[in-house]
Design a protein around this motif. Structure first.
Motif, PDB file in Angstrom:
ATOM      1  N   THR A  52       0.799  -1.221   0.000  1.00 18.77           N
ATOM      2  CA  THR A  52       0.000   0.000   0.000  1.00 18.77           C
ATOM      3  C   THR A  52       0.831   1.271   0.000  1.00 18.77           C
ATOM      4  N   ASP A  53       2.126   1.181   0.322  1.00 19.75           N
ATOM      5  CA  ASP A  53       3.002   2.336   0.152  1.00 19.75           C
ATOM      6  C   ASP A  53       3.086   2.651  -1.340  1.00 19.75           C
ATOM      7  N   ARG A  87      -4.510   6.322  -4.928  1.00 15.17           N
ATOM      8  CA  ARG A  87      -5.436   6.439  -3.787  1.00 15.17           C
ATOM      9  C   ARG A  87      -6.738   5.696  -4.066  1.00 15.17           C
ATOM     10  N   LEU A 121      -6.180   1.900  -4.077  1.00 11.89           N
ATOM     11  CA  LEU A 121      -5.932   1.291  -2.775  1.00 11.89           C
ATOM     12  C   LEU A 121      -7.131   1.386  -1.831  1.00 11.89           C
ATOM     13  N   ARG A 122      -7.960   2.380  -2.016  1.00  6.71           N
ATOM     14  CA  ARG A 122      -9.053   2.610  -1.068  1.00  6.71           C
ATOM     15  C   ARG A 122      -9.936   1.369  -0.921  1.00  6.71           C
ATOM     16  N   PHE A 146      -8.201  -1.182   1.318  1.00  8.04           N
ATOM     17  CA  PHE A 146      -8.227  -0.820   2.738  1.00  8.04           C
ATOM     18  C   PHE A 146      -9.577  -1.177   3.369  1.00  8.04           C
ATOM     19  N   GLU A 161       2.740   9.103   4.060  1.00  8.94           N
ATOM     20  CA  GLU A 161       1.564   9.077   3.199  1.00  8.94           C
ATOM     21  C   GLU A 161       0.242   8.846   3.917  1.00  8.94           C
ATOM     22  N   ASN A 186      -0.970   5.798   4.289  1.00 11.83           N
ATOM     23  CA  ASN A 186      -1.405   4.456   3.912  1.00 11.83           C
ATOM     24  C   ASN A 186      -1.101   3.448   5.010  1.00 11.83           C
TER      25      ASN A 186
END
Length: 476
Positions: A137-138, A197, A200-201, A204, A230, A232
């Protein structure tokens, strides 16, 4: 290219290919110069930087001398706070523990915080073999993962990529991993960040298991600390129901007061920030706040062996700031992939051979991947004398023998014999001067062990007469 470094060539061979890539060299030169210039300004703001540096060194050295005591204290504190501690002797054991913990939840996906330790042990590949998919996620790690690449920098794993390359990776690969990138995605940093973003959202919000490392562990309270820029990482640390942290045993500090020193030196020395935008801390579990289950996997994987080396153990002080990489002329030209390890640059050249040993060609070559200029020592926030450890490790490699080192010992022995006999030395000088017109510019390839040296070096041109002869003519 996979995330593993197994089977990598020795550093000279890998570096030779890297220095011939003009795009790679341009990317590295721009990035490293920008980072180190900003770092220098941030460090210069603190009048007591030298004192903070010495304090960090002393804290780390004290902790390493009493590591057994502090690890037991940490385990007790984590357990008392509701966490579970696991001990892993090597990569295989650590990977097995994590895989079993994930499978026990019934999940087949995990989200990950940027972690050098999990890269070191090849956790993503081990989980994939067990049917578990790990999502980085980075942002930089995401770029590396989507591009089926390897990290090349401790702080900025995708430092070898430029914006155009990142745009192409997002366009071509994001859709296979989840939400695709917009078709009209440009190489604007803002658009690239927004695409990441959105991609990845959904991960998450869906993930039930998070995996992290830690920058520090506080023995007195059992608190783990992750610093990042970040946010994340904080999503991974707070949203999942289960959190598994894999941390090297050297990442421990005794007290919160000790932690204060590193929270000043790490951000300035790594990202040139006065403080990290996101500093996440957690102690065990708390009802209604964060993950309901917490596991800490304490990783050895060669660290005890490094600790036993009185000279080499200072490498375990490292707080992974990457300042040494950004000032290293060798890293700037060769890049991180040439080191054949998740730990590139000067710190990798001393840490990797201690963690993995020097049996392989790549590990035996790493202590020589340096000009010994000392710039790495000057910027290290915990005063690791990297040149000292490099020379120490070179001695160890030489003691192992091998054709090249046997030839070197024979040459030194012969030179010692000649230098100990003035008449023989004078005769050799006369013969060398008299035949200088016949000398080749480079050593012939037939000379054993000479090829690697002479490939990029000309032999020095001999003068018409030796200094000894000149002195007798002019000063006697």
């Amino acid at each position: 290219m996979t995330g593993t470094f197994v089977g990598m060539p020795a550093f000279p061979e890998a570096a030779r290919a890297a220095v011939g890539d003009p795009v790679l060299r341009a990317n590295l030169r721009h990035a490293t110069h920008t980072i180190r210039d900003k770092r220098a300004k941030a460090v210069a703001e603190l009048a007591d930087w030298a004192e903070l540096r010495e304090a960090g060194k002393q804290i780390k050295d004290h902790t390493l001398r009493h590591l057994d005591r502090y690890l037991v204290q940490l385990e007790a504190a984590v357990t008392a706070a509701g966490g579970t501690v696991h001990w892993a002797q090597d990569a295989a054991e650590a990977n097995g523990i994590v895989a079993d913990l994930v499978k026990a939840t019934g999940e087949t996906e995990v989200v990950k915080v940027k972690s050098m330790a999990t890269q070191e042990i090849g956790l993503n590949e081990a989980l994939e073999a067990e049917g578990i998919h790990a999502y980085e996620t980075d942002l930089a790690e995401l770029i590396v993962q989507l591009g089926e690449d390897r990290p090349s920098h401790i702080l900025v794993p995708a430092i070898h990529r430029n914006r155009g390359e990142i745009r192409d990776i997002f366009r071509e690969r994001m859709g296979a991993w989840g939400r695709p990138a917009p078709e009209d995605l440009s190489d604007s940093p803002a658009e690239l960040a927004e695409a990441a973003r959105l991609h990845l959202r959904e991960k998450f919000l869906r993930a039930k298991v998070g995996i992290s490392g830690a920058n520090f562990m506080v023995a007195e309270t059992g608190t783990l600390v992750v610093v990042e820029s970040e946010g994340n990482g904080r999503m991974c640390l707070t949203l999942p129901e289960t959190l598994i942290s894999v941390v090297g045993i050297e990442k421990i500090v005794p007290t919160w007061q000790d932690l204060e020193v590193f929270l000043q030196t790490l951000p300035r020395s790594s990202t040139a920030e006065r403080m990290n935008p996101y500093t996440s801390m957690w102690t065990g579990t708390t009802d209604g706040d964060g993950p309901r289950t917490f596991h800490l996997v304490l990783l050895d994987n060669g660290r005890s062996a490094a600790l036993a080396d009185e000279v080499g153990r200072q490498a375990l002080r490292c707080i992974r700031c990457s300042a040494c990489l950004n000032v290293c002329p060798v890293y700037e030209r060769a890049g991180g992939h040439a080191y054949g390890s998740v730990y590139p640059g000067p710190i990798g050249a001393i840490l990797t051979p201690q963690l993995r040993g020097t049996a392989s060609a790549v590990d035996a070559s790493l202590p020589y991947a340096s000009s010994l200029c000392g710039a790495c020592y000057e910027v290290c926030p915990v005063a690791i004398d990297i040149p000292e450890v490099l020379v120490h490790l070179r001695e160890k490699v030489a003691e192992q023998g091998g054709r090249g080192h046997r030839l070197e010992k024979a040459a030194i022995k012969a030179a010692g014999w000649v230098l100990d006999r003035p008449a023989a030395l004078a005769a050799a000088e006369r013969v060398a001067s008299a035949t200088r017109a016949l000398h080749p510019r480079r050593l012939p390839g037939a000379v054993p062990g000479a090829g690697a040296w002479s490939e990029s070096r000309d032999l020095p041109e001999l003068p018409a007469e030796s200094f000894r002869t000149w002195w007798k003519k002019n000063r006697t």
